[in-house]
Design an enzyme around this catalytic site. Sequence first.
Site, PDB file in Angstrom:
ATOM      1  N   SER A 143     134.045 -58.556  38.219  1.00 51.36           N
ATOM      2  CA  SER A 143     133.601 -59.580  38.684  1.00 51.36           C
ATOM      3  C   SER A 143     134.187 -60.882  37.649  1.00 51.36           C
ATOM      4  CB  SER A 143     132.174 -59.740  38.393  1.00 51.36           C
ATOM      5  OG  SER A 143     131.484 -58.790  39.300  1.00 51.36           O
ATOM      6  N   TRP A 169     140.455 -50.003  42.020  1.00 47.06           N
ATOM      7  CA  TRP A 169     139.835 -50.346  43.184  1.00 47.06           C
ATOM      8  C   TRP A 169     141.016 -50.956  44.326  1.00 47.06           C
ATOM      9  CZ3 TRP A 169     135.796 -47.618  42.539  1.00 47.06           C
ATOM     10  CH2 TRP A 169     135.104 -47.744  41.344  1.00 47.06           C
ATOM     11  N   THR A 171     142.588 -51.343  47.501  1.00 49.83           N
ATOM     12  CA  THR A 171     142.624 -50.830  48.924  1.00 49.83           C
ATOM     13  C   THR A 171     144.237 -50.711  49.379  1.00 49.83           C
ATOM     14  OG1 THR A 171     140.470 -52.109  49.336  1.00 49.83           O
ATOM     15  CG2 THR A 171     142.242 -51.317  51.239  1.00 49.83           C
ATOM     16  N   SER A 191     141.677 -67.150  33.721  1.00 51.57           N
ATOM     17  CA  SER A 191     142.379 -67.479  35.217  1.00 51.57           C
ATOM     18  C   SER A 191     143.224 -68.578  35.463  1.00 51.57           C
ATOM     19  CB  SER A 191     141.199 -67.434  36.201  1.00 51.57           C
ATOM     20  OG  SER A 191     140.376 -68.627  36.003  1.00 51.57           O
ATOM     21  N   ILE A 365     114.545 -46.469  62.399  1.00 52.16           N
ATOM     22  CA  ILE A 365     114.166 -46.278  63.914  1.00 52.16           C
ATOM     23  C   ILE A 365     114.637 -45.029  64.622  1.00 52.16           C
ATOM     24  CG2 ILE A 365     114.850 -47.412  66.194  1.00 52.16           C
ATOM     25  CD1 ILE A 365     114.572 -50.117  64.702  1.00 52.16           C
ATOM     26  N   GLY A 368     114.292 -38.969  61.814  1.00 55.03           N
ATOM     27  CA  GLY A 368     114.964 -37.786  61.501  1.00 55.03           C
ATOM     28  C   GLY A 368     116.604 -37.674  62.021  1.00 55.03           C
ATOM     29  N   GLU A 391     135.026 -58.049  47.350  1.00 53.74           N
ATOM     30  CA  GLU A 391     135.317 -59.270  47.537  1.00 53.74           C
ATOM     31  C   GLU A 391     134.231 -60.338  46.845  1.00 53.74           C
ATOM     32  OE1 GLU A 391     137.572 -61.172  49.611  1.00 53.74           O
ATOM     33  OE2 GLU A 391     138.838 -59.668  48.966  1.00 53.74           O
TER      34      GLU A 391
HETATM   35  C1  LIG Z   1     136.074 -49.783  48.135  1.00 55.33           C
HETATM   36  C2  LIG Z   1     136.397 -50.922  47.073  1.00 55.33           C
HETATM   37  C3  LIG Z   1     137.839 -51.460  47.663  1.00 55.33           C
HETATM   38  C4  LIG Z   1     137.989 -52.474  46.911  1.00 55.33           C
HETATM   39  N1  LIG Z   1     139.239 -53.104  47.205  1.00 55.33           N
HETATM   40  C5  LIG Z   1     139.801 -53.976  46.379  1.00 55.33           C
HETATM   41  C6  LIG Z   1     140.999 -54.576  46.431  1.00 55.33           C
HETATM   42  O1  LIG Z   1     141.721 -54.346  47.463  1.00 55.33           O
HETATM   43  N2  LIG Z   1     141.575 -55.287  45.700  1.00 55.33           N
HETATM   44  C7  LIG Z   1     141.135 -55.752  44.487  1.00 55.33           C
HETATM   45  O2  LIG Z   1     141.441 -56.520  43.528  1.00 55.33           O
HETATM   46  N3  LIG Z   1     139.639 -55.339  44.179  1.00 55.33           N
HETATM   47  C8  LIG Z   1     139.121 -54.437  45.027  1.00 55.33           C
HETATM   48  N4  LIG Z   1     137.796 -54.016  44.850  1.00 55.33           N
HETATM   49  C9  LIG Z   1     137.188 -54.351  43.725  1.00 55.33           C
HETATM   50  C10 LIG Z   1     136.003 -55.282  44.011  1.00 55.33           C
HETATM   51  O3  LIG Z   1     136.365 -56.370  44.347  1.00 55.33           O
HETATM   52  C11 LIG Z   1     135.139 -54.968  42.620  1.00 55.33           C
HETATM   53  O4  LIG Z   1     134.628 -53.823  42.476  1.00 55.33           O
HETATM   54  C12 LIG Z   1     134.130 -56.226  42.625  1.00 55.33           C
HETATM   55  O5  LIG Z   1     134.701 -57.385  42.191  1.00 55.33           O
HETATM   56  C13 LIG Z   1     133.164 -55.935  41.452  1.00 55.33           C
HETATM   57  O6  LIG Z   1     133.725 -55.398  40.053  1.00 55.33           O
HETATM   58  P1  LIG Z   1     133.057 -54.351  39.576  1.00 55.33           P
HETATM   59  O7  LIG Z   1     133.256 -53.192  40.215  1.00 55.33           O
HETATM   60  O8  LIG Z   1     134.023 -54.289  38.128  1.00 55.33           O
HETATM   61  O9  LIG Z   1     131.742 -54.397  38.809  1.00 55.33           O
HETATM   62  P2  LIG Z   1     131.142 -55.390  37.702  1.00 55.33           P
HETATM   63  O10 LIG Z   1     131.880 -56.791  37.584  1.00 55.33           O
HETATM   64  O11 LIG Z   1     131.173 -54.622  36.455  1.00 55.33           O
HETATM   65  O12 LIG Z   1     129.666 -55.666  38.119  1.00 55.33           O
HETATM   66  C14 LIG Z   1     128.783 -54.640  37.884  1.00 55.33           C
HETATM   67  C15 LIG Z   1     127.363 -55.191  38.318  1.00 55.33           C
HETATM   68  O13 LIG Z   1     127.241 -56.479  37.407  1.00 55.33           O
HETATM   69  C16 LIG Z   1     126.909 -57.480  38.236  1.00 55.33           C
HETATM   70  N5  LIG Z   1     127.252 -58.726  37.353  1.00 55.33           N
HETATM   71  C17 LIG Z   1     128.547 -58.913  36.723  1.00 55.33           C
HETATM   72  N6  LIG Z   1     128.874 -60.183  36.320  1.00 55.33           N
HETATM   73  C18 LIG Z   1     127.527 -60.897  36.479  1.00 55.33           C
HETATM   74  C19 LIG Z   1     127.238 -62.048  36.295  1.00 55.33           C
HETATM   75  N7  LIG Z   1     127.983 -63.091  35.690  1.00 55.33           N
HETATM   76  N8  LIG Z   1     125.766 -62.585  36.602  1.00 55.33           N
HETATM   77  C20 LIG Z   1     125.084 -61.747  37.492  1.00 55.33           C
HETATM   78  N9  LIG Z   1     125.560 -60.434  37.860  1.00 55.33           N
HETATM   79  C21 LIG Z   1     126.758 -59.988  37.277  1.00 55.33           C
HETATM   80  C22 LIG Z   1     127.505 -57.439  39.280  1.00 55.33           C
HETATM   81  O14 LIG Z   1     127.195 -58.307  40.506  1.00 55.33           O
HETATM   82  C23 LIG Z   1     127.252 -55.916  39.797  1.00 55.33           C
HETATM   83  O15 LIG Z   1     125.903 -55.984  40.168  1.00 55.33           O
HETATM   84  C24 LIG Z   1     137.283 -52.952  45.660  1.00 55.33           C
HETATM   85  C25 LIG Z   1     136.224 -52.308  45.284  1.00 55.33           C
HETATM   86  C26 LIG Z   1     135.664 -50.885  46.090  1.00 55.33           C
HETATM   87  C27 LIG Z   1     134.715 -50.329  45.634  1.00 55.33           C
END
Ligand SMILES: Cc1cc2nc3c(=O)[nH]c(=O)nc-3n(C[C@H](O)[C@H](O)[C@H](O)COP(=O)(O)OP(=O)(O)OC[C@H]3O[C@@H](n4cnc5c(N)ncnc54)[C@H](O)[C@@H]3O)c2cc1C
Length: 411
Positions: A143, A169, A171, A191, A365, A368, A391
Site C-alpha cells: 500500500s 505480487w 501479475t 513517490s 442461496i 450445500g 490495485e
Molecule cells: C493476486 C495479486 C496480483 C497482484 N498483481 C500486482 C501487479 O501486477 N503489480 C503490482 O505492482 N502489484 C500487484 N499486486 C500487489 C497488490 O497491489 C498489493 O498486494 C496491494 O497493494 C496491498 O499491498 P500489500 O499486500 O503489501 O498489503 P499491505 O500494504 O501490507 O496492507 C495490509 C493491510 O493493511 C491495510 N493498510 C495498509 N496501510 C494502511 C493505511 N494507511 N490505512 C489503513 N489500512 C492500511 C491494507 O488495507 C491491508 O488491509 C498483486 C497482488 C495480488 C495478491
Amino acid sequence: MSSPDLTAAGFSLEPSADVLEMRDWVHDFARDVIRPAAAEWDEREETPWPIIEQAAKIGLYSLDFFATQWMDPAGLGMVVAFEELFWGDAGIGLALAGTGLAAVAVASNGTPEQMGEWLPQMFGSPGDVKLGAFCSSEPDAGSDVAAIRTSAVYDQAKDEWLLNGVKTWATNGGIADVHVIVAAVDPRLGSRGQASFIVPPGTPGLSQGQKFRKHGIRASHTAEVILDNVRVPGRCLVGGKDRLDARLARIAEGGSSGEQSAMRTFEKSRPSVAAMAVGIARAAAEYATEYSTQRHQFGRPIGQNQAIAFMLADMHASVDAARLLTWRAAWMARHGTKFGRAEGSMSKLVAGETAVRVTEQAIQILGGNGYTRDYPVERWHRDAKIFTIFEGTSEIQRMIIGRAVTGLDVR
Ligand SMILES: Cc1cc2nc3c(=O)[nH]c(=O)nc-3n(C[C@H](O)[C@H](O)[C@H](O)COP(=O)(O)OP(=O)(O)OC[C@H]3O[C@@H](n4cnc5c(N)ncnc54)[C@H](O)[C@@H]3O)c2cc1C
C-alpha cells in the site's frame, strides 16, 4: 465540495453500436470458451496459454483490440469488455487482461516511440503470444508505494539505467516478455522520485522468484521478480529522460512534481479493475437467480421465499449500482473530467466489496451445493476477494476518497 457537473460536458452512459456489438462478441467467447475451461485452469493453477492463443486468433487478445476499446469515445469500451471476460472467469480473464496493466503504464506516460516499440511486443501475435507485466509492489512497499526500494541509477557514459531490487505480487511476473518496473531514481523524494522502466525481452539479470499459490484467480500467474544488475538502454525510461530531469528540477526548486507515474497508472486503471469485479458479481447474481427458480423445498421454488428473493433483489441492485459507478468513472477518465471526489476509487471500492458480498450471497442461496467445487459460485467467491486487495486495498480507496471529500490529510 459538490458533485461533478456531468451534464455540462454532455454526460451520457449510452454505449455506441460498436461497443454493443463488441460486448456480444466478447460475451460469446466468455460463454463458449472461457467458462467451460474455468474449473480446469483453476485446479491446474497455471497460465491458460491455449485460451490466450484462441483469444489471439480471433483478435481478442491483441493490441488492436485493447487500443480500440481504450479509445472508445464514450470511455466504455474497456469496462464493457472486462465485465464480459470476467463474467466468464476471473482467473482466465486476468490472464488475458494482465498485459493491459503494463500496456497502460507505457501508454499513459510513454512517448509515441515507446508505445510503437513496446506495446506490440507485449502482446505478440497469434501463434506466438506474449505477455506484459507491471511491477510496482515490493515486499516492504505494498500500500505504501512511496517506500519502493528498487533502485534505478543512470550510467551516463553508456546511456543505460542500472536496476536492482525485488518486486513482488507481479501479475505475469517472470513469464512476461516485457516488464515495466517502477523504481526509485531519488529515494529521498519518495513517490515523487520514482520512474517506470521498460525491461526488454531476454534482458540478463531479470528472473522470476517464487510463484504464489493463491486463494483465487488461480489461472493468473503471480510471482516475485528479481532484478540483479539489470541494464536497460536510456530509451527504456518511460516518458524519457528530459521529462524526468524537468520533474526532478521542479521538485528541487520546491515546485510541484505533478502526479508520479505509478499513481497515474493506478488512477486510470481503477474503473477497468472495477469492471472486472462487476463481471464476477453479475455472474453470481444471475446464477443464483436461476438456481432459486429451479430448486424446490417445502413444495415451492426457494426463490418464492422472501428471504431468498430479497437477497436476490439486493444482489441485482448492488451489481447495477457498482456498474453505474464504474461507467461514470470510465466516462470521466475518457473525458478528462477531474476526479474531484476520487470517483475512480469509488468505483473500485464499491465494485470490489460488491463482488465479495454478492458471491457470498450466491453460495448461501445454493446451500450445500454452493459450498462445493461442483458449482462455480465457490470459485467466484474466492476470485472476488482479490478485488478488495489489489490495485489498492479497500482501505486505501477509502483513504483516497476520504481525503478528496474532506480536504484533510486523512491517514
Ligand atoms: C493476486 C495479486 C496480483 C497482484 N498483481 C500486482 C501487479 O501486477 N503489480 C503490482 O505492482 N502489484 C500487484 N499486486 C500487489 C497488490 O497491489 C498489493 O498486494 C496491494 O497493494 C496491498 O499491498 P500489500 O499486500 O503489501 O498489503 P499491505 O500494504 O501490507 O496492507 C495490509 C493491510 O493493511 C491495510 N493498510 C495498509 N496501510 C494502511 C493505511 N494507511 N490505512 C489503513 N489500512 C492500511 C491494507 O488495507 C491491508 O488491509 C498483486 C497482488 C495480488 C495478491
